[in-house]
Design a protein around this motif. Structure first.
Motif, PDB file in Angstrom:
ATOM      1  N   VAL A   1      11.601  21.964 -20.376  1.00  0.00           N
ATOM      2  CA  VAL A   1      11.167  20.915 -19.453  1.00  0.00           C
ATOM      3  C   VAL A   1      11.740  21.214 -18.076  1.00  0.00           C
ATOM      4  O   VAL A   1      12.732  21.910 -17.927  1.00  0.00           O
ATOM      5  CB  VAL A   1      11.609  19.492 -19.890  1.00  0.00           C
ATOM      6  CG1 VAL A   1      11.005  19.125 -21.222  1.00  0.00           C
ATOM      7  CG2 VAL A   1      13.104  19.359 -19.916  1.00  0.00           C
ATOM      8  N   ASN A   2      11.068  20.688 -17.075  1.00  0.00           N
ATOM      9  CA  ASN A   2      11.542  20.789 -15.702  1.00  0.00           C
ATOM     10  C   ASN A   2      12.517  19.640 -15.483  1.00  0.00           C
ATOM     11  O   ASN A   2      12.117  18.488 -15.353  1.00  0.00           O
ATOM     12  CB  ASN A   2      10.319  20.689 -14.777  1.00  0.00           C
ATOM     13  CG  ASN A   2      10.706  20.675 -13.320  1.00  0.00           C
ATOM     14  OD1 ASN A   2      11.880  20.495 -12.981  1.00  0.00           O
ATOM     15  ND2 ASN A   2       9.725  20.853 -12.461  1.00  0.00           N
ATOM     16  N   THR A   3      13.798  19.972 -15.482  1.00  0.00           N
ATOM     17  CA  THR A   3      14.807  18.908 -15.470  1.00  0.00           C
ATOM     18  C   THR A   3      14.923  18.201 -14.113  1.00  0.00           C
ATOM     19  O   THR A   3      15.670  17.238 -13.990  1.00  0.00           O
ATOM     20  CB  THR A   3      16.197  19.449 -15.881  1.00  0.00           C
ATOM     21  OG1 THR A   3      16.482  20.574 -15.053  1.00  0.00           O
ATOM     22  CG2 THR A   3      16.221  19.831 -17.337  1.00  0.00           C
ATOM     23  N   SER A   4      14.174  18.661 -13.107  1.00  0.00           N
ATOM     24  CA  SER A   4      14.186  17.885 -11.848  1.00  0.00           C
ATOM     25  C   SER A   4      13.198  16.724 -11.882  1.00  0.00           C
ATOM     26  O   SER A   4      13.169  15.905 -10.974  1.00  0.00           O
ATOM     27  CB  SER A   4      13.853  18.738 -10.632  1.00  0.00           C
ATOM     28  OG  SER A   4      14.009  20.070 -10.874  1.00  0.00           O
ATOM     29  N   GLU A   5      12.365  16.681 -12.915  1.00  0.00           N
ATOM     30  CA  GLU A   5      11.467  15.525 -13.012  1.00  0.00           C
ATOM     31  C   GLU A   5      12.272  14.292 -13.416  1.00  0.00           C
ATOM     32  O   GLU A   5      13.359  14.405 -13.966  1.00  0.00           O
ATOM     33  CB  GLU A   5      10.369  15.817 -14.039  1.00  0.00           C
ATOM     34  CG  GLU A   5       9.420  16.890 -13.524  1.00  0.00           C
ATOM     35  CD  GLU A   5       8.361  17.307 -14.534  1.00  0.00           C
ATOM     36  OE1 GLU A   5       8.385  16.819 -15.682  1.00  0.00           O
ATOM     37  OE2 GLU A   5       7.509  18.127 -14.150  1.00  0.00           O
ATOM     38  N   VAL A   6      11.731  13.135 -13.113  1.00  0.00           N
ATOM     39  CA  VAL A   6      12.488  11.908 -13.393  1.00  0.00           C
ATOM     40  C   VAL A   6      11.713  11.002 -14.356  1.00  0.00           C
ATOM     41  O   VAL A   6      10.568  10.608 -14.085  1.00  0.00           O
ATOM     42  CB  VAL A   6      12.781  11.121 -12.093  1.00  0.00           C
ATOM     43  CG1 VAL A   6      13.602   9.866 -12.407  1.00  0.00           C
ATOM     44  CG2 VAL A   6      13.499  11.997 -11.079  1.00  0.00           C
TER      45      VAL A   6
ATOM     46  N   VAL B   1       2.773  10.130  -9.146  1.00  0.00           N
ATOM     47  CA  VAL B   1       3.698  10.899  -9.979  1.00  0.00           C
ATOM     48  C   VAL B   1       2.984  12.110 -10.577  1.00  0.00           C
ATOM     49  O   VAL B   1       1.858  11.998 -11.056  1.00  0.00           O
ATOM     50  CB  VAL B   1       4.251  10.024 -11.132  1.00  0.00           C
ATOM     51  CG1 VAL B   1       5.091  10.844 -12.092  1.00  0.00           C
ATOM     52  CG2 VAL B   1       5.046   8.851 -10.584  1.00  0.00           C
ATOM     53  N   THR B   2       3.635  13.282 -10.500  1.00  0.00           N
ATOM     54  CA  THR B   2       3.147  14.418 -11.280  1.00  0.00           C
ATOM     55  C   THR B   2       4.296  14.886 -12.168  1.00  0.00           C
ATOM     56  O   THR B   2       5.431  15.012 -11.702  1.00  0.00           O
ATOM     57  CB  THR B   2       2.705  15.596 -10.394  1.00  0.00           C
ATOM     58  OG1 THR B   2       3.778  15.908  -9.509  1.00  0.00           O
ATOM     59  CG2 THR B   2       1.470  15.261  -9.588  1.00  0.00           C
ATOM     60  N   VAL B   3       3.999  15.081 -13.427  1.00  0.00           N
ATOM     61  CA  VAL B   3       5.037  15.506 -14.367  1.00  0.00           C
ATOM     62  C   VAL B   3       4.465  16.541 -15.327  1.00  0.00           C
ATOM     63  O   VAL B   3       3.277  16.511 -15.650  1.00  0.00           O
ATOM     64  CB  VAL B   3       5.596  14.317 -15.196  1.00  0.00           C
ATOM     65  CG1 VAL B   3       6.721  13.617 -14.470  1.00  0.00           C
ATOM     66  CG2 VAL B   3       4.501  13.337 -15.579  1.00  0.00           C
TER      67      VAL B   3
HETATM   68  C1  LIG Z   1      10.023  20.565 -11.055  1.00  0.00           C
HETATM   69  O1  LIG Z   1       9.863  19.191 -10.709  1.00  0.00           O
HETATM   70  C2  LIG Z   1      10.117  18.912  -9.345  1.00  0.00           C
HETATM   71  C3  LIG Z   1      10.075  17.395  -9.181  1.00  0.00           C
HETATM   72  O2  LIG Z   1       8.877  16.859  -9.650  1.00  0.00           O
HETATM   73  C4  LIG Z   1       9.114  19.650  -8.490  1.00  0.00           C
HETATM   74  O3  LIG Z   1       9.365  19.399  -7.126  1.00  0.00           O
HETATM   75  C5  LIG Z   1       9.166  21.142  -8.764  1.00  0.00           C
HETATM   76  O4  LIG Z   1       8.145  21.804  -8.072  1.00  0.00           O
HETATM   77  C6  LIG Z   1       9.029  21.398 -10.270  1.00  0.00           C
HETATM   78  N1  LIG Z   1       9.272  22.797 -10.527  1.00  0.00           N
HETATM   79  C7  LIG Z   1       8.414  23.532 -11.233  1.00  0.00           C
HETATM   80  C8  LIG Z   1       8.832  24.971 -11.465  1.00  0.00           C
HETATM   81  O5  LIG Z   1       7.365  23.111 -11.683  1.00  0.00           O
END
Ligand SMILES: *[C@@H]1O[C@H](CO)[C@@H](O)[C@H](O)[C@H]1NC(C)=O
Ligand SMILES: *[C@@H]1O[C@H](CO)[C@@H](O)[C@H](O)[C@H]1NC(C)=O
Length: 483
Positions: free
Chosen positions: A346-351, A392-394
């Motif tokens: 998972v992309n851990t920067s998502e919330v 939101v994009t996740v």
């Molecule tokens: C991961 O999520 C962040 C926040 O939504 C986003 O800015 C970033 O582009 C994402 N990274 C990838 C590799 O998808």
């Protein structure tokens, strides 16, 4: 030859229909609002009825709330008189318009439509209702319902909460109940009507203001069908710039058999949606696959409203570096337990956050006092006010999501799932289980398989007590006690 075979197999596919399977049509419609609007709209209804019957063998067609007139505030020039239940509509002047509609449907199909109704009380007094009326194939009014929970309709009179004319059984042996629009948010009538256990199918003409994050049209409608185990036919007025739209035919598992949500400007000649609504498990893919079933355009300009008072809700962040997450979250005595399993990458920067709220919830002027919501929400940033927006994009993928809650069982309290993906469609592949033991209702709501792009996954509940809907009523009551 291939086509011939296909047609033949379709013909045979009709045979296993059990008596209570039927073909339904719902029309998402943007009314003509010119000076002759009722005549214009009536003419278009006429065409829709004929198409539904001749091209698709529909057995019932549903038109939206305010479909005859557009959403007008002053009913004076738009309201029609409606015959009583049991009466056949005759060609007398006051029933002229309805006569034409009933005649279009004569010997063909049932028609459920919504209009502004006028009831002359005396020489100087006319009262107005927001009314559904259903005609059978014999031009007889078989059911009528006056909206109880009005929404920004100051010139209308609410229907009698105890009216009992809103239920009808068709000649194809299905018993329907009906109500209108945001009536669905109130116990009476949206849940009270189901106390009549013969109702298996519900009709909802609406001008549904899709509202994020918990009251988006298809999300709420699908959840209603699922929680109450009924088929649901929703026809909504269409105006994407006000977030009005999202029609569908839902099975009792909450899955949309067909749906339409779009930001097309015009949709009068938008073909109705059709679907075989099944009572049994009979398979009939052939017929369904022929029909335009699911239409969803890009919804970038679909202006859903948003009411989300995050300062008053309780949140807990989801730590996406953990693959198995088990969290309880409470507000007051209302608690929800979440069991979440993520895929590893998972992309851990998502919330993602867990949220719970009990108490007041405002939908503009429509305030409710005893709402309960708990939900998983995707957010734009770590700021809770950005949770559950259309931006939101996740990409995080869930292996499973499950929510449990135990609540005191109270007769007029009701619960249902609310879900959305970032495509603004419900999460369809889910299971909702609710049972009462010794006065406690236990609810479990879970995904059936992996899900992604999850924006909202939660449980919504309500006490059924209408809150400060009308301050004037309150003042009037107080005055009564003073005198
Ligand atoms: C991961 O999520 C962040 C926040 O939504 C986003 O800015 C970033 O582009 C994402 N990274 C990838 C590799 O998808
Ligand atoms: C998430 O969990 C990891 C591993 O247990 C931990 O190192 C990290 O501090 C946690 N992040 C937050 C924001 O709590």
């Amino acid at each position: 030859m291939k086509k011939m075979l296909y047609l033949l197999s379709c013909l045979f596919a009709f045979i296993p229909f059990t008596k209570t399977d039927y073909l339904a049509a719902v029309v998402e419609y943007r009314p003509d609002q010119s000076t002759n609007s009722i005549e214009e709209n009536m003419a278009k209804y006429y065409i829709e009825i004929e198409n539904a019957y001749f091209d698709h063998h529909a057995e019932i067609i549903v038109f939206p709330e305010y479909g005859f007139t557009g959403i007008v505030e002053d009913p004076t020039n738009y309201a029609l008189e409606v015959p009583d239940v049991g009466a056949q509509v005759t060609l007398i002047k006051k029933f002229q318009i309805l006569y034409k509609i009933a005649q279009a449907a004569k010997d063909k199909l049932y028609v459920a439509l919504n209009l502004l109704e006028k009831v002359p009380k005396s020489k100087n007094e006319i009262i107005y209702y927001n009314t559904n009326v259903v005609f059978d194939k014999n031009m007889t009014v078989v059911a009528k319902y006056r909206k109880v929970n009005l929404y920004n309709e100051p010139k209308l009179t609410p229907g009698d909460p105890n009216q009992n004319t809103s239920i009808f059984t068709t000649d194809f042996n299905v018993t329907f109940g009906m109500f209108i629009g945001y009536d669905m948010l109130s116990y009476n009538p949206s849940r009270s009507i189901l106390e009549n256990s013969s109702i298996t199918d519900v009709i909802l003409p609406t001008a549904w203001f899709s509202t994020l994050p918990f009251f988006h049209s298809m999300s709420f409608h699908s959840g209603y069908a699922m929680a109450n185990n009924v088929n649901l036919l929703v026809a909504t007025n269409h105006n994407f710039s006000q977030g009005i739209g999202g029609s569908g035919i839902y099975g009792s598992d909450g899955i949309a058999l067909s749906y339409y949500i779009s930001e097309d400007v015009d949709r009068w000649n938008g073909k109705p949606l059709f679907s075989v609504v099944k009572d049994s498990m009979t398979d009939n893919n052939c017929l369904e696959s022929e029909l335009p079933k699911r239409i969803k355009n890009n919804l970038e300009n679909f202006q859903a409203r948003r009411y989300f008072d995050s300062d008053h809700y309780t949140f807990k962040d989801l730590n996406l570096t953990h693959q198995n997450i088990s969290e309880d979250i409470c507000e007051g005595s209302f608690c929800c337990s979440f069991e979440i399993v993520l895929f590893s990458a998972v992309n851990t920067s998502e919330v993602y956050k867990l949220m719970v709220h009990t108490g007041q919830y405002s939908l503009g002027e429509f305030k409710r006092n005893d709402v309960r919501i708990c939900s998983l929400l995707a957010c734009e940033t770590s700021d809770s006010s950005t949770c559950g927006t259309a931006n939101v994009t996740v990409t995080s993928k869930f292996q499973s999501i499950s929510i449990k809650t135990n609540v005191k069982d109270v007769h007029t309290k009701f619960y249902q799932p609310v879900t959305l993906t970032t495509d603004l469609l419900p999460v369809f592949n889910t299971t909702y289980h609710s049972e009462v033991n010794n006065g406690t209702r236990s609810i479990v709501f879970s995904t059936n398989g992996p899900e992604e792009r999850v924006l909202v996954f939660g449980i919504y509940g309500n006490s059924g007590i209408r809150e400060v809907a009308s301050l004037t009523l309150l003042i009037a009551t107080m005055l009564m006690y003073l005198v």
